[in-house]
Design a protein around this motif. Structure first.
Motif, short mmCIF file in Angstrom:
data_model
loop_
_atom_site.label_atom_id
_atom_site.label_comp_id
_atom_site.label_asym_id
_atom_site.label_seq_id
_atom_site.Cartn_x
_atom_site.Cartn_y
_atom_site.Cartn_z
N ASP B 361 -34.92 39.39 53.20
CA ASP B 361 -33.77 39.34 54.11
C ASP B 361 -33.27 40.72 54.50
N THR B 362 -33.28 41.68 53.55
CA THR B 362 -32.72 43.00 53.84
C THR B 362 -33.77 44.10 53.86
N GLY B 363 -34.95 43.82 53.32
CA GLY B 363 -35.98 44.85 53.21
C GLY B 363 -35.75 45.79 52.03
N GLU B 364 -34.64 45.57 51.32
CA GLU B 364 -34.24 46.40 50.17
C GLU B 364 -35.30 46.39 49.07
N LYS B 365 -35.59 47.59 48.55
CA LYS B 365 -36.57 47.71 47.47
C LYS B 365 -35.88 48.06 46.16
N GLN B 366 -36.33 47.47 45.08
CA GLN B 366 -35.80 47.91 43.79
C GLN B 366 -36.88 47.79 42.74
N SER B 367 -36.89 48.77 41.82
CA SER B 367 -37.84 48.72 40.73
C SER B 367 -37.23 47.84 39.65
N LEU B 368 -38.05 46.86 39.19
CA LEU B 368 -37.58 45.94 38.14
C LEU B 368 -38.48 46.12 36.94
N SER B 369 -37.90 46.44 35.79
CA SER B 369 -38.76 46.59 34.62
C SER B 369 -39.21 45.20 34.18
N PHE B 370 -40.38 45.12 33.56
CA PHE B 370 -40.97 43.85 33.16
C PHE B 370 -39.99 43.02 32.34
N ASP B 371 -39.24 43.70 31.47
CA ASP B 371 -38.30 42.98 30.61
C ASP B 371 -37.11 42.43 31.38
N LYS B 372 -36.96 42.91 32.63
CA LYS B 372 -35.82 42.46 33.43
C LYS B 372 -36.24 41.53 34.57
N ILE B 373 -37.45 40.98 34.45
CA ILE B 373 -37.95 40.10 35.52
C ILE B 373 -37.00 38.91 35.73
N ASP B 374 -36.29 38.53 34.68
CA ASP B 374 -35.32 37.43 34.80
C ASP B 374 -34.32 37.67 35.93
N ASP B 375 -34.11 38.93 36.28
CA ASP B 375 -33.17 39.26 37.36
C ASP B 375 -33.56 38.62 38.69
N VAL B 376 -34.81 38.20 38.80
CA VAL B 376 -35.27 37.59 40.05
C VAL B 376 -34.38 36.41 40.43
N ARG B 377 -33.98 35.64 39.44
CA ARG B 377 -33.07 34.52 39.69
C ARG B 377 -31.80 34.99 40.41
N GLY B 378 -31.24 36.08 39.89
CA GLY B 378 -30.03 36.63 40.49
C GLY B 378 -30.30 37.14 41.90
N ILE B 379 -31.46 37.73 42.10
CA ILE B 379 -31.80 38.22 43.46
C ILE B 379 -31.86 37.04 44.43
N PHE B 380 -32.43 35.94 43.98
CA PHE B 380 -32.49 34.75 44.85
C PHE B 380 -31.08 34.30 45.24
N THR B 381 -30.18 34.31 44.28
CA THR B 381 -28.80 33.92 44.60
C THR B 381 -28.18 34.89 45.61
N GLU B 382 -28.46 36.18 45.41
CA GLU B 382 -27.94 37.17 46.37
C GLU B 382 -28.51 36.92 47.77
N ILE B 383 -29.80 36.61 47.83
CA ILE B 383 -30.42 36.34 49.13
C ILE B 383 -29.74 35.13 49.78
N GLU B 384 -29.55 34.07 49.00
CA GLU B 384 -28.87 32.88 49.53
C GLU B 384 -27.51 33.24 50.09
N ASN B 385 -26.73 33.96 49.28
CA ASN B 385 -25.37 34.32 49.72
C ASN B 385 -25.40 35.18 50.97
N ASN B 386 -26.34 36.10 51.01
CA ASN B 386 -26.42 37.00 52.16
C ASN B 386 -26.81 36.27 53.44
#
Lengths: 463, 463
Positions: B361-386
């Motif tokens: 949606d935004t083209g935004e890039k972020q480095s996600l460490s393997f241990d933080k892959i769970d953050d993908v759920r949060g990114i999906f919510t951000e995409i929905e909200n955006n």
């Protein structure tokens, strides 16, 4: 309820009592699918679609209407279906310029698209599937779920660079259908190649999966057709090979009938008390029946809730029947509906931190401690193995053979009978007066009509 | 690809390029649903069905054919549909004794069954739903997914003891549709009551959910009808109440169009690079693109596999694009397909035990460490909200009002415009020369035609 030994009446009653379907819809041969029946069909559909997609099939959905000129492109195909096609001729108050058929099957409409989608060998193999209803104006006596004018199925269609790759896919499909029929539905079957005169219209050969119903009649539950280049030549489905040559694709099409699979699962596993559903397709896999006395209602319900949550957390479909009514009436109802496991919880069970688990297939009771609820998974596997084995035993007991015409006459129509056949057309006709020839086998035999040596055939009286 | 500012061409191109549907089927107004489009529809269907069943709706499936006498029982209903009905008149070579219609909607066939299923107040409320295709011979210009002759929807039908319980269910349905349209699909909408002359044939009143497409036209995506006792009186749907009296049930029917919801999600969220799919309906939610150099291929692929497994374990639909082709071409393709998150993995990412996550949606890039892959759920919510927020802003920017006829003329047809209306029929006809009246509002206004005071109306040019 009627005993299952009176199969025909038992079958009609259970379809109604268990709310599988309603036969009272005012168009002959068309059914209303109710919650219980539809949920079972959706469960098998999901499993099948998962396997097909894992094997590289893409889901698609085609229009229900096929124009007359498209349906009629392949002459043998249309000849095979023309007596059975429903035709849309009008829209609003206008007559349509060209008639539109309700699809009796979708080879022609899908191959019309294949000719647009396939260009090069890199587009192959192309494998698609759709779950949908198809329409055939049956003139034979219709029977709910077994022979109708609208029926639910999944149809798969593939295109390949050559005959070898087509055969590879056919082998995959046979494996997938075996997992569906035997693995998921716990049903026995006979897989064979249909005789020449019973091929799908347009096919090079047709394989069929037949099972045997409790009255001894056979039921064709799935077919697989090697179509060779019959359709690709008519529909112009060509690809450019690695050397730049343009070749017609080789094809296969295949489909199981969800209605017939449901009819077979109901009929073969069911008993005098009603349905016996294979756990993986049961809309409710475990029903919790709290045994309520006024003074202990609170603790029993709280414990039932904990058990339900735990089972749900394991991915098991649970229903807690906390409604009015005596436990006995509830037991009767859920047995009739075929729920694989009943979980009774009374005040004494709560004291012991346990539940009483009752298997639908055997009636066996066992106390399961709350900490061992996980064992339910194992019980489901045991149920599957048990009903699969018992269905297979009944199936095997209905396999037989006949030597002369007299023996054939007395045995034909009950199960699958093996008998000799010389290979002659008139002898086949005579033999088929007793039952249908399902397949011609390699095995040698003596023709019961003319006495000549030849092959043998498998026979059954088809629904 | 065409820029989205040229909406009509952009829309047709993206449907083809993203393999949503194929418009080349040889029956006008009927589409072939391809994998990408069908998967999105199935995802919304599953969510909707889950909500409906949680609210007490039973799934059913009705035959596609409705006999002429059943379809015609309610006179206003048939009058509203008779111009649009496809008729089956022949089967095989025979003319049928009575014509059968392809259902344009299923009130009549379902209520024929309701009259059999409903006996007493304990059977009520009865709420059923089915996901199916319906058929209408549109004489207006057809547009893929927006106006077709075969379209996919879910229809719900309910029967109640009284008007109050009917209204309670209608409130539940509005809530469920809001969760579907705004929650799942992130789409803005206007919910209103249709004017009298635009009611569903047979309804007491009709509510509609409209959204606004990028070209400013409105699209009706769902409707809810209070049917009162219109149908129950004609179909004889009666129940015995607690006092032994026999009363006709009160009813509602309602349905969203899956095709139109898909068209709206594609059109409203999409951009110059293609689809932008709300995460929960995306067939692939995260695509992994390994950046392969010969010397590091093994470690990159092994790491990509671990990432894919971890995401899959979280219930996320992942696809690893390990095929030939340069990364740039892959980025382009998956962007066009609207996959919410791209996960790039190169040798340097592996060294850092991380991945590069790129939002569609935004083209935004972020480095996600393997241990933080769970953050993908949060990114999906951000995409929905955006995307929900940005769609709402566009929607609000297309809301306006007009005072005189000149202003109405210049503004009508772009978004939803509020204008006065005296309540007179001839003024309504004059106003509707510019756009369609979607609803009559409580708000006061001055009629732009006759200058009298009255209410106001909301207007839009409907697809």
């Amino acid at each position: 309820m009627t005993e299952k030994s009176n199969f025909s009446q038992w079958y009609h009653e259970i379809l109604e009592n268990a709310e599988v379907i309603d036969q009272r819809y005012p168009v002959q041969g068309m059914l209303v699918y109710r919650r219980w029946g539809l949920s079972i069909i959706r469960a098998m559909q999901n499993e099948l679609e998962g396997m097909l997609e894992a094997s590289g099939h893409e889901p698609i959905l085609m229009p229900v209407l096929i124009p007359e000129d498209v349906l009629g492109k392949e002459t043998k195909h249309i000849a095979g279906f023309e007596e059975e096609v429903f035709w849309v001729t009008h829209a609003g108050k206008n007559e349509l310029e060209r008639k539109l058929s309700l699809r009796p099957t979708s080879e022609t409409s899908i191959y019309e698209m294949f000719s647009l989608w396939i260009r090069a060998h890199t587009d192959l193999p192309l494998k698609v599937h759709q779950s949908c209803a198809v329409y055939r104006y049956e003139t034979k006596h219709t029977r709910p779920l077994m022979r109708g004018r609208e029926f639910l199925w999944n149809e798969g269609h593939s295109a390949h660079v050559d005959a070898v790759d087509t055969e590879k896919n056919i082998a995959d499909i046979k494996e997938i259908y075996t997992r569906l029929i035997s693995g998921l539905l716990c049903l026995p079957f006979n897989l064979s190649i249909r005789p020449e005169w019973d091929r799908f219209p347009g096919a090079v050969y047709t394989c069929a999966f037949d099972t045997i119903m409790p009255d001894g009649k056979t039921l064709q539950i799935a077919t697989v057709h090697n179509l060779g280049q019959t359709f690709s030549k008519v529909f112009g489905i060509k690809f450019e090979d690695e050397k730049g040559r343009h070749e017609h694709v080789f094809q296969a099409s295949y489909g199981p009938s969800f209605g017939r699979l449901l009819a077979a699962a109901i009929s073969i596993h069911g008993d005098d008390n009603g349905l016996v559903l294979p756990p993986r397709i049961a809309p409710v896999q475990a029903v919790i029946v709290p045994i309520i006395f006024k003074e202990s209602e609170g603790i029993v319900m709280a414990f039932a809730e904990r058990v339900a949550d735990k089972l749900r957390g394991m991915g098991i479909r649970v229903y807690t029947d906390a409604g009015d009514g005596r436990p006995g009436a509830k037991f009767y109802r859920w047995e009739m509906k075929g729920v694989p496991l009943r979980i009774e919880i009374g005040p004494r069970d709560v004291e012991k931190n346990a539940v009483m688990a009752v298997r639908r297939d055997t009636g066996e009771k066992q106390s399961l401690s709350f900490d061992k609820i996980d064992d339910v998974r194992g019980i489901f596997t045991e149920i599957e193995n048990n009903i699969r084995k018992s269905a297979k035993e009944k199936f095997d007991a209905m396999a037989g053979s006949a030597k002369g015409l007299e023996e054939l006459k007395s045995k034909a129509g009950y199960g699958i009978i093996s008998v000799g056949w010389c290979g002659g057309k008139s002898c086949a006709e005579k033999i088929e007066e007793f039952a249908d020839i399902l397949s011609v086998e390699e095995k040698q035999g003596v023709c019961p009509v003319c006495g000549k040596k030849g092959n043998s055939v498998k026979m059954g009286k088809s629904y």
